[in-house]
Scaffold this motif. Sequence first.
Motif, PDB file in Angstrom:
ATOM      1  N   MET A 195     -22.010 -27.146   5.060  1.00  0.00           N
ATOM      2  CA  MET A 195     -21.348 -28.436   4.974  1.00  0.00           C
ATOM      3  C   MET A 195     -20.506 -28.534   3.700  1.00  0.00           C
ATOM      4  O   MET A 195     -19.369 -29.008   3.720  1.00  0.00           O
ATOM      5  CB  MET A 195     -22.415 -29.534   5.000  1.00  0.00           C
ATOM      6  CG  MET A 195     -21.900 -30.904   5.252  1.00  0.00           C
ATOM      7  SD  MET A 195     -23.195 -31.938   5.948  1.00  0.00           S
ATOM      8  CE  MET A 195     -24.309 -32.153   4.594  1.00  0.00           C
ATOM      9  N   THR A 196     -21.048 -28.101   2.569  1.00  0.00           N
ATOM     10  CA  THR A 196     -20.269 -28.198   1.327  1.00  0.00           C
ATOM     11  C   THR A 196     -19.036 -27.314   1.400  1.00  0.00           C
ATOM     12  O   THR A 196     -17.969 -27.713   0.943  1.00  0.00           O
ATOM     13  CB  THR A 196     -21.084 -27.767   0.101  1.00  0.00           C
ATOM     14  OG1 THR A 196     -21.867 -26.664   0.461  1.00  0.00           O
ATOM     15  CG2 THR A 196     -21.962 -28.864  -0.392  1.00  0.00           C
ATOM     16  N   PHE A 197     -19.168 -26.148   1.973  1.00  0.00           N
ATOM     17  CA  PHE A 197     -17.990 -25.277   2.069  1.00  0.00           C
ATOM     18  C   PHE A 197     -16.926 -25.932   2.940  1.00  0.00           C
ATOM     19  O   PHE A 197     -15.735 -25.822   2.677  1.00  0.00           O
ATOM     20  CB  PHE A 197     -18.379 -23.897   2.618  1.00  0.00           C
ATOM     21  CG  PHE A 197     -18.776 -22.942   1.534  1.00  0.00           C
ATOM     22  CD1 PHE A 197     -19.907 -23.177   0.773  1.00  0.00           C
ATOM     23  CD2 PHE A 197     -17.994 -21.821   1.256  1.00  0.00           C
ATOM     24  CE1 PHE A 197     -20.256 -22.311  -0.248  1.00  0.00           C
ATOM     25  CE2 PHE A 197     -18.344 -20.953   0.227  1.00  0.00           C
ATOM     26  CZ  PHE A 197     -19.490 -21.195  -0.514  1.00  0.00           C
ATOM     27  N   PHE A 198     -17.384 -26.636   3.952  1.00  0.00           N
ATOM     28  CA  PHE A 198     -16.441 -27.324   4.839  1.00  0.00           C
ATOM     29  C   PHE A 198     -15.719 -28.436   4.092  1.00  0.00           C
ATOM     30  O   PHE A 198     -14.491 -28.546   4.126  1.00  0.00           O
ATOM     31  CB  PHE A 198     -17.215 -27.884   6.040  1.00  0.00           C
ATOM     32  CG  PHE A 198     -16.371 -28.652   7.000  1.00  0.00           C
ATOM     33  CD1 PHE A 198     -15.451 -27.994   7.809  1.00  0.00           C
ATOM     34  CD2 PHE A 198     -16.477 -30.026   7.091  1.00  0.00           C
ATOM     35  CE1 PHE A 198     -14.664 -28.699   8.694  1.00  0.00           C
ATOM     36  CE2 PHE A 198     -15.685 -30.743   7.982  1.00  0.00           C
ATOM     37  CZ  PHE A 198     -14.777 -30.074   8.779  1.00  0.00           C
ATOM     38  N   VAL A 199     -16.487 -29.260   3.368  1.00  0.00           N
ATOM     39  CA  VAL A 199     -15.890 -30.423   2.700  1.00  0.00           C
ATOM     40  C   VAL A 199     -15.021 -29.999   1.515  1.00  0.00           C
ATOM     41  O   VAL A 199     -13.944 -30.545   1.288  1.00  0.00           O
ATOM     42  CB  VAL A 199     -16.994 -31.402   2.250  1.00  0.00           C
ATOM     43  CG1 VAL A 199     -16.429 -32.476   1.340  1.00  0.00           C
ATOM     44  CG2 VAL A 199     -17.640 -32.030   3.461  1.00  0.00           C
ATOM     45  N   PHE A 200     -15.487 -29.007   0.760  1.00  0.00           N
ATOM     46  CA  PHE A 200     -14.745 -28.604  -0.435  1.00  0.00           C
ATOM     47  C   PHE A 200     -13.724 -27.510  -0.137  1.00  0.00           C
ATOM     48  O   PHE A 200     -13.025 -27.065  -1.027  1.00  0.00           O
ATOM     49  CB  PHE A 200     -15.707 -28.131  -1.523  1.00  0.00           C
ATOM     50  CG  PHE A 200     -16.418 -29.270  -2.207  1.00  0.00           C
ATOM     51  CD1 PHE A 200     -15.978 -29.735  -3.443  1.00  0.00           C
ATOM     52  CD2 PHE A 200     -17.501 -29.889  -1.622  1.00  0.00           C
ATOM     53  CE1 PHE A 200     -16.604 -30.791  -4.073  1.00  0.00           C
ATOM     54  CE2 PHE A 200     -18.139 -30.952  -2.245  1.00  0.00           C
ATOM     55  CZ  PHE A 200     -17.696 -31.404  -3.459  1.00  0.00           C
ATOM     56  N   GLY A 201     -13.637 -27.078   1.076  1.00  0.00           N
ATOM     57  CA  GLY A 201     -12.713 -26.007   1.415  1.00  0.00           C
ATOM     58  C   GLY A 201     -13.060 -24.720   0.697  1.00  0.00           C
ATOM     59  O   GLY A 201     -12.181 -23.996   0.249  1.00  0.00           O
ATOM     60  N   GLY A 202     -14.349 -24.462   0.507  1.00  0.00           N
ATOM     61  CA  GLY A 202     -14.779 -23.236  -0.163  1.00  0.00           C
ATOM     62  C   GLY A 202     -15.777 -23.557  -1.255  1.00  0.00           C
ATOM     63  O   GLY A 202     -16.478 -24.562  -1.194  1.00  0.00           O
ATOM     64  N   GLU A 203     -15.813 -22.683  -2.248  1.00  0.00           N
ATOM     65  CA  GLU A 203     -16.750 -22.823  -3.367  1.00  0.00           C
ATOM     66  C   GLU A 203     -16.381 -24.040  -4.210  1.00  0.00           C
ATOM     67  O   GLU A 203     -15.208 -24.395  -4.330  1.00  0.00           O
ATOM     68  CB  GLU A 203     -16.629 -21.537  -4.198  1.00  0.00           C
ATOM     69  CG  GLU A 203     -17.760 -21.265  -5.153  1.00  0.00           C
ATOM     70  CD  GLU A 203     -19.052 -20.889  -4.438  1.00  0.00           C
ATOM     71  OE1 GLU A 203     -19.973 -21.705  -4.527  1.00  0.00           O
ATOM     72  OE2 GLU A 203     -19.134 -19.809  -3.832  1.00  0.00           O
ATOM     73  N   PHE A 204     -17.404 -24.715  -4.800  1.00  0.00           N
ATOM     74  CA  PHE A 204     -17.144 -25.829  -5.712  1.00  0.00           C
ATOM     75  C   PHE A 204     -16.454 -25.307  -6.968  1.00  0.00           C
ATOM     76  O   PHE A 204     -16.840 -24.256  -7.457  1.00  0.00           O
ATOM     77  CB  PHE A 204     -18.460 -26.503  -6.089  1.00  0.00           C
ATOM     78  CG  PHE A 204     -18.294 -27.608  -7.085  1.00  0.00           C
ATOM     79  CD1 PHE A 204     -18.008 -28.901  -6.668  1.00  0.00           C
ATOM     80  CD2 PHE A 204     -18.403 -27.362  -8.455  1.00  0.00           C
ATOM     81  CE1 PHE A 204     -17.846 -29.923  -7.590  1.00  0.00           C
ATOM     82  CE2 PHE A 204     -18.237 -28.386  -9.370  1.00  0.00           C
ATOM     83  CZ  PHE A 204     -17.963 -29.657  -8.941  1.00  0.00           C
ATOM     84  N   PRO A 205     -15.504 -25.977  -7.585  1.00  0.00           N
ATOM     85  CA  PRO A 205     -14.873 -27.203  -7.106  1.00  0.00           C
ATOM     86  C   PRO A 205     -13.697 -26.937  -6.170  1.00  0.00           C
ATOM     87  O   PRO A 205     -13.327 -27.836  -5.426  1.00  0.00           O
ATOM     88  CB  PRO A 205     -14.371 -27.850  -8.394  1.00  0.00           C
ATOM     89  CG  PRO A 205     -14.155 -26.719  -9.343  1.00  0.00           C
ATOM     90  CD  PRO A 205     -15.085 -25.619  -8.932  1.00  0.00           C
ATOM     91  N   GLY A 206     -13.108 -25.798  -6.205  1.00  0.00           N
ATOM     92  CA  GLY A 206     -11.986 -25.514  -5.311  1.00  0.00           C
ATOM     93  C   GLY A 206     -10.779 -26.358  -5.668  1.00  0.00           C
ATOM     94  O   GLY A 206     -10.712 -26.980  -6.730  1.00  0.00           O
ATOM     95  N   GLU A 207      -9.808 -26.399  -4.777  1.00  0.00           N
ATOM     96  CA  GLU A 207      -8.583 -27.143  -5.037  1.00  0.00           C
ATOM     97  C   GLU A 207      -8.406 -28.271  -4.035  1.00  0.00           C
ATOM     98  O   GLU A 207      -7.461 -29.029  -4.123  1.00  0.00           O
ATOM     99  CB  GLU A 207      -7.382 -26.198  -4.924  1.00  0.00           C
ATOM    100  CG  GLU A 207      -7.395 -25.048  -5.914  1.00  0.00           C
ATOM    101  CD  GLU A 207      -6.361 -25.229  -6.996  1.00  0.00           C
ATOM    102  OE1 GLU A 207      -5.171 -25.308  -6.658  1.00  0.00           O
ATOM    103  OE2 GLU A 207      -6.734 -25.308  -8.180  1.00  0.00           O
ATOM    104  N   ALA A 208      -9.297 -28.350  -3.054  1.00  0.00           N
ATOM    105  CA  ALA A 208      -9.030 -29.230  -1.915  1.00  0.00           C
ATOM    106  C   ALA A 208      -9.625 -30.622  -2.065  1.00  0.00           C
ATOM    107  O   ALA A 208      -9.135 -31.574  -1.470  1.00  0.00           O
ATOM    108  CB  ALA A 208      -9.564 -28.587  -0.636  1.00  0.00           C
TER     109      ALA A 208
END
Lengths: 602, 267
Positions: A214-227
């Motif tokens: 779920m976190t990868f989905f919401v953040f578009g990858g690893e935290f924090p990401g750019e998304a």
Amino acid sequence: MTTHVPQGAGHLRTDETPPERPASQTDQSSPDAKFPGALVWADERVGAAKGLRFALKKVFPDHWSFLLGEIAMYSMIIALITGTFLTLWYVPSMGHVVYDGDYVPLKGVGMSEAYASTLDISFEVKGGLLIRQLHHWSALFFIVGIALHAARVFFTGAFRKPREINWLIGVVLSLLAIIEGFAGYSLPDDLLSGTGIRAMNGFMMSAPVIGTWMTFFVFGGEFPGEAIIPRLYIAHVLLIPAILVGLFVLHLALVVVHKHTQYPGPGRTNDNVVGFPIMPVYAAKAGGFFFVVFGITALVSALVQINGVWVYGPYDPTQVTAGSQPDFYMWFSDGALRLLPGWLEFTLFGTVWSFNIFLGSLVLLPLVWVVLGAYPFLEAWVTGDKREHHILQRPRNAPTRTAIGAAAISMYLVLALACVNDILAIKLGLSINDLTILFRTMFFVLPVLVFVVTKRLCLSLQRHDRERVLHGNETGRIVRTPEGRFFEAHEPLDEFERWALVDYDTPTPLGLTQGPDVDSRGVARRRGPLAGAQAAVSSFFYKDAVTAVTPAELAAAHHHGEHDALESPSIPQLGAPVNDSTGDDDFSEGHGSAVQAPTHHR
Amino acid sequence: MSSLAARRRSPLALLMLLFLGLTFTGTAYAALQTGAAPGTSAEGASQEQLGEGRQLFLANCASCHGANAEGNGEAGPSLYGVGAAAVDFQVATGRMPLPAPGVQAERNISQVHFSDEQIEALAVYVDSLAPGPDVPEEQWLDASQGDAANGGAVYRTNCAMCHNSSGTGGALTRGKYAPTLMGVDAQHIYEAMLTGPQSMPVFNDQNITPEEKRDVIAFLKSIEDGANDQGGHTLGSLGPAGDALFAWTIGILAFIGAAVWLGRKAA
Ligand code: HEM
């Protein structure tokens, strides 16, 4: 039914008595009033006059607590307007820049475009800082307003039939409001808001099995990401406001459809609304109140700093600051995390199960709103009350509900205060560890205590009301009888005051209204599987109810010869208190018996 | 009742009072700071000074730290190798001599009953027993030569988690706390980093170079000079906690007051 009104301005007050009533005296709404030509021209093409007349003829009762919802409404409008202004400069991007703006203590520091543009709004855009502060303060006042308004609705029983759906809409509105707030304060991408996003990241990660996915989905990858910032931005400026405004319009539309509730008072019955028509009085008052709310918010925003993002510096996942708290409406969840014991995190089947986080976030957050939403239905089930209610209850006249509400608030407060345990510790010179133990205990003990105390308080206030109705107010005047005995003279209440004190239902536990298990012919009654539980909770709810003074009781009190002057026959309300005049359905039996035999409930 | 008296009782007057109270209770800054001269160490100290230091130590410190600063069990730790910087920090901020055992030796600047010379004598004496960090040189204490922006970055990485990003302090476990850094003398800021008093870690010159320490000082002094105070009263720089307190007290009272007032107005 009486049309008599106690205070002045009687000519402005109207009754809305279904199905039809004579046209009101206010000429704006009169069908044959003369209107300017342009208006007529417009009406012939748009045809709004009919709807407008309907709306303008609406009558609003007047009470300060009815303005609490308006605090929320106006604050929301202020937030919408100022937010639009902010979108002109804010850059929703996590792209990296080196700051070269006016704020010296951050010159040359690397940061995201989002943070840099927030600094620019604060220090370079003219009036930008004031607008930012207006936006944030109005957001806080929005939620303060919602909380107060919801409390008003809860404690006065305004959520009862037919307003359950509007209560549900309100519950969704309040949830959306805090999500909107969370998304908003995440946008500047400063150290504090980044820490908040990090916490949200942890919340999601704690979900069993699907957390990481779920976190990868919401953040578009690893935290924090750019998304995450662009995504939160769209949620904050488009998605949630659209739903918020839509639901809010529906919320108000339902208020118009149901008509506004009113507090018990002279001439107010379940079938009318006593108040001012929207035009001109209510519109002037409500419009004026907008400017009052706006004025206060502007004054506060000009004088008091809020979320000085420059203090925190840009977000960097390796940093964190002491005293990191979210805005207050998220405290209860954060506080729960601080109270939940660490052993709730364990390893099973080779996976870590973070129940110390999961329970305080992904379970608690939805749970609070589900309970809120379910309450009206639970109460209706417990009380078996299927009637429509348009007269509000004074909180004391629903002792169990008031006590439940107060206990819930105390529970919520314990969690919320646990979130500022570090600040409390340092300001009060206490140990965080002691505070944690205290809060853990309080979470379980305080609600029980508050429940008992509140309920007792309500019951004694009710008894006091009975006393006053039956024997009048104490005057402090001591009278000596010819025989030499002393007593205090009591002043009888006038009928207006008395109305408010006697106009409430005297409920009976379900078990008593449903009659015996076996009817007179020896046939067992059919009952649902939960009937036993229902009767038990119902008895818990109502068993020590204090009954309202009945006309018979009042007459009896007066025949004791205390104050004959009272017994003038010109008091129509007393002969037919509202509970009798509603004259409806399935509850009237238990109701009647309660009137006749108040001793049941002692 | 006169109209003035009537107005004084109105809820608005209470609001104004609360607001004024909040506005004018700022941080009370410590007045004059005392302490050993920059650069103080046992090197080049005179016999006379060492003798004075020993006298002072025996009279004020030995009961807890032992006659030769070797430590005295629970009462006080050994002072071997703590250096002149630690002694200056502890004594000149009023932490030592410890008035009574507690969770944490607290800053107590009004209780410093030693002169600068006496503190210096104590510092060189303790340093002479087993050397440690010196009192910092003047050049590292001059905030005007530091880079506040870089200092801010160093500060947020190394200090903010305990002392708060605005330097207002924060709570630690079991009643311990990181104190506010507002109004702390540059020399004591430097010495705190260098010696790591109590629960605070030591930041030696490899962790944070002397230049960076000066940047940190510049950063903290810039906050003291009001760099953060934009957009109105800071409510004690408590972050959302301060905002919430304001919203749920003064804010809410103002709104409800207005609603009650409006509700009472006749048409
Ligand atoms: C977006 C936030 C909200 C706004 C702007 C808002 C605004 C209003 C306004 C202006 C009214 C009519 C006047 C009044 O009774 O105060 C109203 C009525 C009502 N609201 Fe809200 N409200 C909001 C949230 C809520 C919440 C959180 C709840 C409950 C959980 C709620 C439940 C109700 C109910 C049941 C009514 C009808 C009560 C009656 O007629 O007495 N509302 N709302």
